[in-house]
Write a protein that holds these residues in place. Sequence first.
Motif, PDB file in Angstrom:
ATOM      1  N   ASP A 285       0.866  -1.190   0.000  1.00 34.05           N
ATOM      2  CA  ASP A 285       0.000   0.000   0.000  1.00 34.05           C
ATOM      3  C   ASP A 285       0.899   1.235   0.000  1.00 34.05           C
ATOM      4  O   ASP A 285       1.384   1.672   1.056  1.00 34.05           O
ATOM      5  CB  ASP A 285      -0.914  -0.018   1.228  1.00 34.05           C
ATOM      6  CG  ASP A 285      -1.804   1.220   1.305  1.00 34.05           C
ATOM      7  OD1 ASP A 285      -1.804   2.027   0.331  1.00 34.05           O
ATOM      8  OD2 ASP A 285      -2.479   1.383   2.338  1.00 34.05           O
ATOM      9  N   GLU A 286       1.124   1.812  -1.178  1.00 38.46           N
ATOM     10  CA  GLU A 286       2.060   2.931  -1.277  1.00 38.46           C
ATOM     11  C   GLU A 286       1.562   4.192  -0.599  1.00 38.46           C
ATOM     12  O   GLU A 286       2.330   5.147  -0.423  1.00 38.46           O
ATOM     13  CB  GLU A 286       2.355   3.225  -2.749  1.00 38.46           C
ATOM     14  CG  GLU A 286       1.135   3.593  -3.568  1.00 38.46           C
ATOM     15  CD  GLU A 286       1.464   3.779  -5.029  1.00 38.46           C
ATOM     16  OE1 GLU A 286       0.602   4.305  -5.743  1.00 38.46           O
ATOM     17  OE2 GLU A 286       2.585   3.408  -5.461  1.00 38.46           O
ATOM     18  N   THR A 287       0.295   4.211  -0.178  1.00 38.93           N
ATOM     19  CA  THR A 287      -0.244   5.396   0.504  1.00 38.93           C
ATOM     20  C   THR A 287      -0.243   5.236   2.023  1.00 38.93           C
ATOM     21  O   THR A 287      -0.842   6.054   2.722  1.00 38.93           O
ATOM     22  CB  THR A 287      -1.683   5.656   0.033  1.00 38.93           C
ATOM     23  OG1 THR A 287      -2.531   4.572   0.447  1.00 38.93           O
ATOM     24  CG2 THR A 287      -1.746   5.813  -1.476  1.00 38.93           C
ATOM     25  N   SER A 289       0.494   5.992   5.212  1.00 39.22           N
ATOM     26  CA  SER A 289       1.157   7.183   5.763  1.00 39.22           C
ATOM     27  C   SER A 289       1.996   6.886   6.994  1.00 39.22           C
ATOM     28  O   SER A 289       3.060   7.496   7.195  1.00 39.22           O
ATOM     29  CB  SER A 289       0.111   8.251   6.102  1.00 39.22           C
ATOM     30  OG  SER A 289      -0.840   7.741   7.020  1.00 39.22           O
ATOM     31  N   ASP A 315       6.350  10.243  -2.657  1.00 38.48           N
ATOM     32  CA  ASP A 315       5.122  10.923  -2.209  1.00 38.48           C
ATOM     33  C   ASP A 315       4.589  11.848  -3.293  1.00 38.48           C
ATOM     34  O   ASP A 315       3.379  12.009  -3.452  1.00 38.48           O
ATOM     35  CB  ASP A 315       5.409  11.740  -0.944  1.00 38.48           C
ATOM     36  CG  ASP A 315       5.509  10.843   0.286  1.00 38.48           C
ATOM     37  OD1 ASP A 315       5.079   9.679   0.183  1.00 38.48           O
ATOM     38  OD2 ASP A 315       6.006  11.313   1.325  1.00 38.48           O
TER      39      ASP A 315
END
Length: 316
Positions: A285-287, A289, A315
């Motif tokens: 999951d590249e998002t 945070s 980002d």
Amino acid sequence: TLEEVYSRLNEWIEEAESSPLLRVLSQQARKAEDPEISTFLYFWNGMTYWQEFGDEQKAEMSFRKISTPPPDHEPLREFYLAYYTKQQNWRRLEQFLTDPNKGGMEDLVEVKRMLGRLATESGQPDRAVGFWQGVRTADPLDEEAEAALSNLYRTIGKWHAMVDLLKDRVARLGSSDPDGCISLYREMIDIYRTHLNAPSKIVATWQSVLDIDAGNMEALDALAQEYEGMNRWPDLVKILQRKITHTPDSQQQIALHEHIAGILMERFNNAPEATKHYQAILDLDETHSASVAKLKEIYEGRRDYESLVQLTMRDL
């Protein structure tokens, strides 16, 4: 004849204590030179005391002098089974049941089986255990003995012996019934936890489950809980990594990577290894945070500006 005398004895004798005829028959039994005649007299004198007058003590005193196979084995066996069981004299009863001169049984294993049943029925579980163990020693596959011992061990709290019994079952099942083996391991674990307070045995047994089924989630979850409770952090990391391998859900994988990374940072201050798990999260999951924030913190602390720039560019 003597048979006719004994068949009508109850008509001629009112009380055993005061009977001249019974005294004469007892004297003849002692004086008889022929052992078969002596046995015949002792047998019928005992039967008379027992069945006609209910005097078990005098009946037994007569029966014990029998030196050759008696005229009828069954009533003698019936008498001694009741007599010694009432006294809880299991040693004497076993001696009787194996004495050929008293009509003893040829099969010694069946003697143990009979005694096991009697001791159980008589509320003597400790004695029963010894007899059933004798049966099982002779035949480790005897199902009745195994079932009896399983019940008895639980009744009297012989938990180590119960575990050994379960291990024998596992060994017999082998690879032919993996589900059966796992079920038996669960029983062992319950005993280790509830009765023996043996956490190391619990861990070892769950490991045995994984030897059968490497992706068994019940075992993996249980081991994770055990290792965390025992502060065995390296082992906990390994088991969590195994969970990742066998967990198809990406969100669960992310949670496991976070857990591992947290341990590596908090318990070992191992930023390089923790970084690998945060990066693995971003691959899923590249998002994510929280992982981005942790990586920035690690890169800044290590002054790894190149990696920090790459992360920042990601980002963007």
